[in-house]
Design a protein around this motif. Structure first.
Motif, PDB file in Angstrom:
ATOM      1  N   SER A 227     -14.068 100.449  90.474  1.00 32.00           N
ATOM      2  CA  SER A 227     -13.137 100.736  89.388  1.00 32.00           C
ATOM      3  C   SER A 227     -11.876  99.892  89.516  1.00 32.00           C
ATOM      4  N   VAL A 228     -11.342  99.772  90.710  1.00 30.10           N
ATOM      5  CA  VAL A 228     -10.145  98.949  90.931  1.00 30.10           C
ATOM      6  C   VAL A 228     -10.446  97.500  90.597  1.00 30.10           C
ATOM      7  N   ILE A 229     -11.590  96.996  91.024  1.00 28.69           N
ATOM      8  CA  ILE A 229     -11.967  95.614  90.712  1.00 28.69           C
ATOM      9  C   ILE A 229     -12.130  95.448  89.198  1.00 28.69           C
ATOM     10  N   GLY A 230     -12.766  96.417  88.537  1.00 31.66           N
ATOM     11  CA  GLY A 230     -12.941  96.346  87.083  1.00 31.66           C
ATOM     12  C   GLY A 230     -11.614  96.348  86.347  1.00 31.66           C
ATOM     13  N   PHE A 231     -10.694  97.220  86.752  1.00 29.62           N
ATOM     14  CA  PHE A 231      -9.371  97.258  86.108  1.00 29.62           C
ATOM     15  C   PHE A 231      -8.598  95.969  86.371  1.00 29.62           C
ATOM     16  N   THR A 232      -8.762  95.404  87.546  1.00 34.42           N
ATOM     17  CA  THR A 232      -8.099  94.131  87.865  1.00 34.42           C
ATOM     18  C   THR A 232      -8.616  93.022  86.956  1.00 34.42           C
ATOM     19  N   PHE A 233      -9.929  92.950  86.782  1.00 32.83           N
ATOM     20  CA  PHE A 233     -10.490  91.937  85.888  1.00 32.83           C
ATOM     21  C   PHE A 233     -10.051  92.164  84.446  1.00 32.83           C
ATOM     22  N   MET A 234      -9.974  93.409  84.002  1.00 31.05           N
ATOM     23  CA  MET A 234      -9.491  93.695  82.651  1.00 31.05           C
ATOM     24  C   MET A 234      -8.047  93.245  82.480  1.00 31.05           C
ATOM     25  N   TYR A 235      -7.208  93.534  83.472  1.00 34.10           N
ATOM     26  CA  TYR A 235      -5.805  93.126  83.401  1.00 34.10           C
ATOM     27  C   TYR A 235      -5.689  91.607  83.373  1.00 34.10           C
ATOM     28  N   MET A 236      -6.463  90.930  84.218  1.00 34.25           N
ATOM     29  CA  MET A 236      -6.425  89.469  84.246  1.00 34.25           C
ATOM     30  C   MET A 236      -6.899  88.881  82.915  1.00 34.25           C
ATOM     31  N   ALA A 237      -7.917  89.494  82.314  1.00 36.27           N
ATOM     32  CA  ALA A 237      -8.407  89.009  81.019  1.00 36.27           C
ATOM     33  C   ALA A 237      -7.339  89.191  79.939  1.00 36.27           C
ATOM     34  N   GLN A 238      -6.642  90.327  79.956  1.00 29.24           N
ATOM     35  CA  GLN A 238      -5.570  90.547  78.978  1.00 29.24           C
ATOM     36  C   GLN A 238      -4.436  89.544  79.182  1.00 29.24           C
ATOM     37  N   THR A 239      -4.112  89.278  80.428  1.00 25.73           N
ATOM     38  CA  THR A 239      -3.058  88.303  80.725  1.00 25.73           C
ATOM     39  C   THR A 239      -3.457  86.916  80.241  1.00 25.73           C
ATOM     40  N   GLN A 240      -4.693  86.532  80.474  1.00 30.41           N
ATOM     41  CA  GLN A 240      -5.179  85.237  80.007  1.00 30.41           C
ATOM     42  C   GLN A 240      -5.166  85.163  78.475  1.00 30.41           C
ATOM     43  N   LEU A 241      -5.538  86.254  77.830  1.00 32.03           N
ATOM     44  CA  LEU A 241      -5.536  86.284  76.369  1.00 32.03           C
ATOM     45  C   LEU A 241      -4.117  86.146  75.823  1.00 32.03           C
ATOM     46  N   ARG A 242      -3.163  86.844  76.433  1.00 32.88           N
ATOM     47  CA  ARG A 242      -1.758  86.713  76.004  1.00 32.88           C
ATOM     48  C   ARG A 242      -1.253  85.289  76.216  1.00 32.88           C
ATOM     49  N   GLY A 243      -1.604  84.693  77.346  1.00 36.81           N
ATOM     50  CA  GLY A 243      -1.188  83.312  77.616  1.00 36.81           C
ATOM     51  C   GLY A 243      -1.782  82.338  76.622  1.00 36.81           C
ATOM     52  N   ALA A 244      -3.066  82.514  76.294  1.00 37.03           N
ATOM     53  CA  ALA A 244      -3.718  81.632  75.326  1.00 37.03           C
ATOM     54  C   ALA A 244      -3.119  81.811  73.937  1.00 37.03           C
ATOM     55  N   THR A 245      -2.815  83.042  73.561  1.00 34.33           N
ATOM     56  CA  THR A 245      -2.203  83.313  72.261  1.00 34.33           C
ATOM     57  C   THR A 245      -0.808  82.688  72.190  1.00 34.33           C
ATOM     58  N   SER A 246      -0.052  82.818  73.270  1.00 38.59           N
ATOM     59  CA  SER A 246       1.289  82.223  73.317  1.00 38.59           C
ATOM     60  C   SER A 246       1.204  80.702  73.239  1.00 38.59           C
ATOM     61  N   TYR A 247       0.264  80.119  73.945  1.00 37.65           N
ATOM     62  CA  TYR A 247       0.089  78.668  73.915  1.00 37.65           C
ATOM     63  C   TYR A 247      -0.274  78.207  72.505  1.00 37.65           C
ATOM     64  N   LEU A 248      -1.170  78.931  71.852  1.00 38.13           N
ATOM     65  CA  LEU A 248      -1.570  78.586  70.488  1.00 38.13           C
ATOM     66  C   LEU A 248      -0.381  78.660  69.537  1.00 38.13           C
ATOM     67  N   ALA A 249       0.451  79.687  69.691  1.00 39.71           N
ATOM     68  CA  ALA A 249       1.636  79.821  68.833  1.00 39.71           C
ATOM     69  C   ALA A 249       2.620  78.675  69.073  1.00 39.71           C
ATOM     70  N   ARG A 250       2.824  78.304  70.339  1.00 40.42           N
ATOM     71  CA  ARG A 250       3.723  77.180  70.647  1.00 40.42           C
ATOM     72  C   ARG A 250       3.178  75.875  70.083  1.00 40.42           C
ATOM     73  N   LEU A 251       1.872  75.675  70.205  1.00 42.01           N
ATOM     74  CA  LEU A 251       1.253  74.464  69.690  1.00 42.01           C
ATOM     75  C   LEU A 251       1.365  74.408  68.168  1.00 42.01           C
ATOM     76  N   GLN A 252       1.150  75.536  67.517  1.00 43.44           N
ATOM     77  CA  GLN A 252       1.263  75.594  66.066  1.00 43.44           C
ATOM     78  C   GLN A 252       2.708  75.321  65.633  1.00 43.44           C
ATOM     79  N   THR A 253       3.661  75.872  66.363  1.00 42.56           N
ATOM     80  CA  THR A 253       5.078  75.629  66.063  1.00 42.56           C
ATOM     81  C   THR A 253       5.422  74.162  66.224  1.00 42.56           C
TER      82      THR A 253
END
Length: 161
Positions: free
Chosen positions: A23-49
């Protein structure tokens, strides 16, 4: 009859421990995936700007180049001035709205961004760093707007005031 062995209950403890670790490993992977998604979304917004800003700059450059080829005299009716003039936004922070928004759309016609441009003619401005007393050595220490003497500026530049 009911004798308890020392090994009774060890299996449930082992299963619960493994379940907790997984469960701890699963939650860690979920958190890392959310962090990566936020980073990719932020990068896309900066690139679009960045690309929207470049679109505004290129739009202004093309209009200035077109105007440069079509006439040699700058007026308030030049295409580079009239195209960007509007009352949507204040880009020079003087309290007066002076530009308008240009909306950029995708292939389906949905708005994906906007930009505003302000092109101002700098030819009519005076460089306050050279408007004070001329030192004779070609070096001016610079002056504030309260110290500018336009008459000495015109005299130093051999202009009639």
């Amino acid at each position: 009859m009911g004798r308890f062995h020392k090994k009774d209950g060890q299996a449930i403890v082992l299963v619960l421990t493994i379940l907790a670790v997984v469960s701890v490993i699963g939650f860690t992977f979920m958190y890392m995936a959310q962090t990566q998604l936020r980073g990719a979304t932020s990068y896309l917004a900066r690139l679009q700007t960045k690309y929207l800003a470049e679109a505004g700059i290129n739009h202004a450059k093309e209009l200035i180049e077109f105007d440069k080829q079509s006439n040699t005299l700058d007026t308030y009716e030049d295409i580079w001035r009239v195209t960007f003039q509007g009352s949507d936004i204040d880009l020079d922070n003087d309290g007066v709205a002076d530009s308008k928004w240009f909306y950029v759309q995708d292939d389906q016609g949905s708005d994906i961004g906007r930009y505003a441009v302000l092109v101002s003619d700098e030819a009519g401005k005076i460089n306050i760093n050279t408007a004070g007393q001329y030192s004779g050595m070609g070096i001016s220490p610079g002056y504030s707007t309260f110290e500018i003497s336009l008459s000495s500026f015109f005299d130093n530049m051999n202009l009639d005031s």
